[in-house]
Design a protein around this motif. Sequence first.
Motif, PDB file in Angstrom:
ATOM      1  N   GLU A  19       0.642  -1.165   0.066  1.00 37.61           N
ATOM      2  CA  GLU A  19       0.217   0.202   0.080  1.00 37.61           C
ATOM      3  C   GLU A  19       0.951   1.205  -0.148  1.00 37.61           C
ATOM      4  OE1 GLU A  19      -3.584   2.000   2.728  1.00 37.61           O
ATOM      5  OE2 GLU A  19      -3.169  -0.178   2.827  1.00 37.61           O
ATOM      6  N   GLU A  20       1.868   1.352   0.904  1.00 41.45           N
ATOM      7  CA  GLU A  20       2.690   2.349   1.000  1.00 41.45           C
ATOM      8  C   GLU A  20       3.430   2.931  -0.401  1.00 41.45           C
ATOM      9  OE1 GLU A  20       7.119   3.563   3.037  1.00 41.45           O
ATOM     10  OE2 GLU A  20       6.240   1.711   2.992  1.00 41.45           O
ATOM     11  N   LEU A  21       3.349   1.933  -1.354  1.00 38.38           N
ATOM     12  CA  LEU A  21       4.061   2.058  -2.833  1.00 38.38           C
ATOM     13  C   LEU A  21       3.033   2.415  -3.839  1.00 38.38           C
ATOM     14  CD1 LEU A  21       7.271  -0.308  -2.555  1.00 38.38           C
ATOM     15  CD2 LEU A  21       7.182   2.323  -1.926  1.00 38.38           C
ATOM     16  N   ASP A  22       1.943   1.616  -3.931  1.00 39.83           N
ATOM     17  CA  ASP A  22       0.850   1.451  -4.986  1.00 39.83           C
ATOM     18  C   ASP A  22       0.722   2.965  -5.080  1.00 39.83           C
ATOM     19  OD1 ASP A  22      -0.594   0.073  -6.817  1.00 39.83           O
ATOM     20  OD2 ASP A  22      -2.328   0.585  -5.675  1.00 39.83           O
ATOM     21  N   GLY A  23       0.651   3.447  -6.262  1.00 34.18           N
ATOM     22  CA  GLY A  23       0.328   4.619  -6.730  1.00 34.18           C
ATOM     23  C   GLY A  23       1.355   5.817  -6.645  1.00 34.18           C
ATOM     24  N   ASN A  24       2.631   5.438  -6.289  1.00 36.70           N
ATOM     25  CA  ASN A  24       3.700   6.521  -6.054  1.00 36.70           C
ATOM     26  C   ASN A  24       4.047   6.772  -7.693  1.00 36.70           C
ATOM     27  OD1 ASN A  24       5.817   5.829  -3.498  1.00 36.70           O
ATOM     28  ND2 ASN A  24       3.543   5.958  -3.425  1.00 36.70           N
ATOM     29  N   SER A  25       4.323   8.124  -7.809  1.00 32.33           N
ATOM     30  CA  SER A  25       4.901   8.500  -9.010  1.00 32.33           C
ATOM     31  C   SER A  25       6.308   8.321  -8.998  1.00 32.33           C
ATOM     32  CB  SER A  25       4.606  10.162  -8.987  1.00 32.33           C
ATOM     33  OG  SER A  25       5.169  10.631  -7.891  1.00 32.33           O
ATOM     34  N   ILE A  26       6.935   8.422 -10.300  1.00 29.02           N
ATOM     35  CA  ILE A  26       8.265   8.351 -10.423  1.00 29.02           C
ATOM     36  C   ILE A  26       8.832   9.505 -10.913  1.00 29.02           C
ATOM     37  CG2 ILE A  26      10.157   7.174 -11.984  1.00 29.02           C
ATOM     38  CD1 ILE A  26       8.243   4.930 -12.236  1.00 29.02           C
ATOM     39  N   PHE A  47      13.164   7.493  -8.794  1.00 22.52           N
ATOM     40  CA  PHE A  47      12.811   7.630  -7.458  1.00 22.52           C
ATOM     41  C   PHE A  47      11.398   7.491  -7.321  1.00 22.52           C
ATOM     42  CE2 PHE A  47      17.120   8.907  -7.025  1.00 22.52           C
ATOM     43  CZ  PHE A  47      17.563   8.166  -6.074  1.00 22.52           C
ATOM     44  N   LEU A  48      10.815   7.072  -6.112  1.00 23.52           N
ATOM     45  CA  LEU A  48       9.471   6.925  -6.163  1.00 23.52           C
ATOM     46  C   LEU A  48       9.118   8.285  -5.279  1.00 23.52           C
ATOM     47  CD1 LEU A  48      10.309   4.040  -6.996  1.00 23.52           C
ATOM     48  CD2 LEU A  48       8.511   3.369  -5.398  1.00 23.52           C
ATOM     49  N   GLY A  49       7.740   8.678  -5.410  1.00 26.83           N
ATOM     50  CA  GLY A  49       7.409   9.795  -4.613  1.00 26.83           C
ATOM     51  C   GLY A  49       5.816   9.953  -4.553  1.00 26.83           C
ATOM     52  N   THR A  50       5.389  10.685  -3.716  1.00 24.78           N
ATOM     53  CA  THR A  50       3.805  10.695  -3.495  1.00 24.78           C
ATOM     54  C   THR A  50       2.929  11.763  -4.467  1.00 24.78           C
ATOM     55  OG1 THR A  50       4.160  12.007  -1.441  1.00 24.78           O
ATOM     56  CG2 THR A  50       4.027   9.624  -1.159  1.00 24.78           C
ATOM     57  N   ALA A  51       3.788  12.439  -5.122  1.00 24.13           N
ATOM     58  CA  ALA A  51       3.269  13.654  -5.993  1.00 24.13           C
ATOM     59  C   ALA A  51       2.275  12.812  -6.791  1.00 24.13           C
ATOM     60  CB  ALA A  51       4.108  14.242  -6.888  1.00 24.13           C
ATOM     61  N   LYS A  52       0.980  13.449  -7.105  1.00 26.25           N
ATOM     62  CA  LYS A  52       0.141  12.983  -7.997  1.00 26.25           C
ATOM     63  C   LYS A  52       0.139  13.656  -9.589  1.00 26.25           C
ATOM     64  CE  LYS A  52      -1.662  10.484  -5.020  1.00 26.25           C
ATOM     65  NZ  LYS A  52      -1.498   8.970  -4.943  1.00 26.25           N
ATOM     66  N   THR A  53       1.618  13.785  -9.893  1.00 24.27           N
ATOM     67  CA  THR A  53       1.696  14.276 -11.282  1.00 24.27           C
ATOM     68  C   THR A  53       3.014  13.410 -11.356  1.00 24.27           C
ATOM     69  OG1 THR A  53       2.813  16.188 -10.790  1.00 24.27           O
ATOM     70  CG2 THR A  53       0.348  16.368 -11.170  1.00 24.27           C
ATOM     71  N   GLU A  90       8.711  -8.200 -15.469  1.00 26.88           N
ATOM     72  CA  GLU A  90       9.350  -8.373 -14.128  1.00 26.88           C
ATOM     73  C   GLU A  90      10.622  -7.952 -14.101  1.00 26.88           C
ATOM     74  OE1 GLU A  90       7.743 -10.762 -12.124  1.00 26.88           O
ATOM     75  OE2 GLU A  90       6.215 -10.738 -13.418  1.00 26.88           O
ATOM     76  N   GLY A  91      11.281  -7.659 -12.830  1.00 30.69           N
ATOM     77  CA  GLY A  91      12.463  -7.129 -12.682  1.00 30.69           C
ATOM     78  C   GLY A  91      12.586  -5.752 -12.080  1.00 30.69           C
ATOM     79  N   PHE A  92      11.391  -5.187 -12.058  1.00 32.92           N
ATOM     80  CA  PHE A  92      11.445  -3.877 -11.270  1.00 32.92           C
ATOM     81  C   PHE A  92      11.163  -3.955  -9.820  1.00 32.92           C
ATOM     82  CE2 PHE A  92      10.038  -2.476 -15.522  1.00 32.92           C
ATOM     83  CZ  PHE A  92      11.182  -1.336 -15.719  1.00 32.92           C
ATOM     84  N   TYR A  93      11.946  -3.264  -9.118  1.00 27.49           N
ATOM     85  CA  TYR A  93      11.885  -3.091  -7.505  1.00 27.49           C
ATOM     86  C   TYR A  93      12.208  -1.819  -6.995  1.00 27.49           C
ATOM     87  CZ  TYR A  93      12.855  -8.317  -7.961  1.00 27.49           C
ATOM     88  OH  TYR A  93      12.748  -9.714  -8.135  1.00 27.49           O
ATOM     89  N   ALA A  94      11.229  -1.582  -5.858  1.00 22.64           N
ATOM     90  CA  ALA A  94      11.423  -0.304  -5.159  1.00 22.64           C
ATOM     91  C   ALA A  94      12.417  -0.636  -3.695  1.00 22.64           C
ATOM     92  CB  ALA A  94      10.280   0.223  -4.477  1.00 22.64           C
ATOM     93  N   CYS A  95      13.617  -0.013  -3.808  1.00 24.93           N
ATOM     94  CA  CYS A  95      14.644  -0.364  -2.762  1.00 24.93           C
ATOM     95  C   CYS A  95      15.257   0.922  -2.209  1.00 24.93           C
ATOM     96  CB  CYS A  95      15.847  -1.058  -3.578  1.00 24.93           C
ATOM     97  SG  CYS A  95      15.663  -2.322  -4.522  1.00 24.93           S
ATOM     98  N   LYS A  96      15.389   0.662  -0.798  1.00 29.61           N
ATOM     99  CA  LYS A  96      16.327   1.746  -0.092  1.00 29.61           C
ATOM    100  C   LYS A  96      17.597   1.408  -0.034  1.00 29.61           C
ATOM    101  CE  LYS A  96      12.568   4.069   2.275  1.00 29.61           C
ATOM    102  NZ  LYS A  96      11.917   4.699   3.596  1.00 29.61           N
ATOM    103  N   ILE A 130      14.265   7.899   0.624  1.00 25.12           N
ATOM    104  CA  ILE A 130      13.140   7.539  -0.360  1.00 25.12           C
ATOM    105  C   ILE A 130      13.482   6.526  -1.022  1.00 25.12           C
ATOM    106  CG2 ILE A 130      12.320   9.704  -0.423  1.00 25.12           C
ATOM    107  CD1 ILE A 130      13.865  10.280  -3.107  1.00 25.12           C
ATOM    108  N   TYR A 131      12.470   5.530  -1.713  1.00 23.14           N
ATOM    109  CA  TYR A 131      12.899   4.448  -2.642  1.00 23.14           C
ATOM    110  C   TYR A 131      13.351   4.692  -3.980  1.00 23.14           C
ATOM    111  CZ  TYR A 131      10.124   1.502   0.464  1.00 23.14           C
ATOM    112  OH  TYR A 131       9.762   0.778   1.760  1.00 23.14           O
ATOM    113  N   GLY A 132      14.351   4.047  -4.488  1.00 24.56           N
ATOM    114  CA  GLY A 132      14.812   3.978  -5.470  1.00 24.56           C
ATOM    115  C   GLY A 132      14.147   3.158  -6.540  1.00 24.56           C
ATOM    116  N   LEU A 133      14.156   3.323  -7.839  1.00 22.92           N
ATOM    117  CA  LEU A 133      13.463   2.364  -8.656  1.00 22.92           C
ATOM    118  C   LEU A 133      14.688   1.409  -9.346  1.00 22.92           C
ATOM    119  CD1 LEU A 133      11.138   1.019 -10.135  1.00 22.92           C
ATOM    120  CD2 LEU A 133      11.312   2.652 -12.027  1.00 22.92           C
ATOM    121  N   MET A 134      14.524   0.217  -9.095  1.00 25.43           N
ATOM    122  CA  MET A 134      15.767  -0.629  -9.655  1.00 25.43           C
ATOM    123  C   MET A 134      15.282  -1.816 -10.314  1.00 25.43           C
ATOM    124  SD  MET A 134      18.098   0.914  -7.652  1.00 25.43           S
ATOM    125  CE  MET A 134      19.563  -0.191  -7.641  1.00 25.43           C
ATOM    126  N   PHE A 135      16.272  -2.422 -11.127  1.00 30.91           N
ATOM    127  CA  PHE A 135      15.890  -3.392 -11.802  1.00 30.91           C
ATOM    128  C   PHE A 135      16.892  -4.427 -11.699  1.00 30.91           C
ATOM    129  CE2 PHE A 135      15.808  -5.459 -16.130  1.00 30.91           C
ATOM    130  CZ  PHE A 135      14.329  -5.855 -16.397  1.00 30.91           C
TER     131      PHE A 135
END
Length: 185
Positions: free
Chosen positions: A29-36, A49-55, A113-119, A131-136
């Motif tokens: 839930e914490e990550l679902d809908g996060n912007s990039i 990186f992941l963020g909570t902005a709605k744009t 497959e292959g995308f991960y949110a990581c700190k 903040i979470y980085g988008l990794m592969f």
Amino acid sequence: MLSTFALALAAASLVAADTKYLVIKSDTEELDGNSISFRHEGAGIDYAFLGTAKTTAGLDFDESTGELTLPFTDNSRQYFSVGKFVSMTVAGPSSAKLSFDEDKTLLVDGSAEGFYACKNTGDPYNYSESIYGLMFYTEDAPEDCVVVKVVDDPSYAPTTTTTPPPPSSERPEPPTSEPTPAPEP
């Protein structure tokens, strides 16, 4: 008169690029809908990186080349790249072919497959400490990373809003060019 080839080329250029707004889909839930968003990490390199902005920024997708790009300068572009770090880079397109499935999920060489949110990824400016980085990862992702999907969601496109002027009955009177008389003593 334009040749048939020139007309075909012009038509192809009109439909070649499609704007994509990338966001995260996750069972967490914490990550679902996060912007990039992409943050500067080096010369011409911005990590995702992941963020909570709605744009989120619109990336140009060219289906014929399988590339996602952003304008960088007047005559150069940054390319979406998947390595360990997901990034935008001026180094040129990655060897991976990007596409989107019918659910608007981003595919890398045909797979979602292959995308991960990581700190704590070891990124140069240590943004991932907070903040979470988008990794592969194609294999051996760190255990504390969270599996995510990257999807196109046009509802995250920035909108421009303008405030209409108030109705004329509510507008202040324009100033007059005649001076206001001084009060009489």
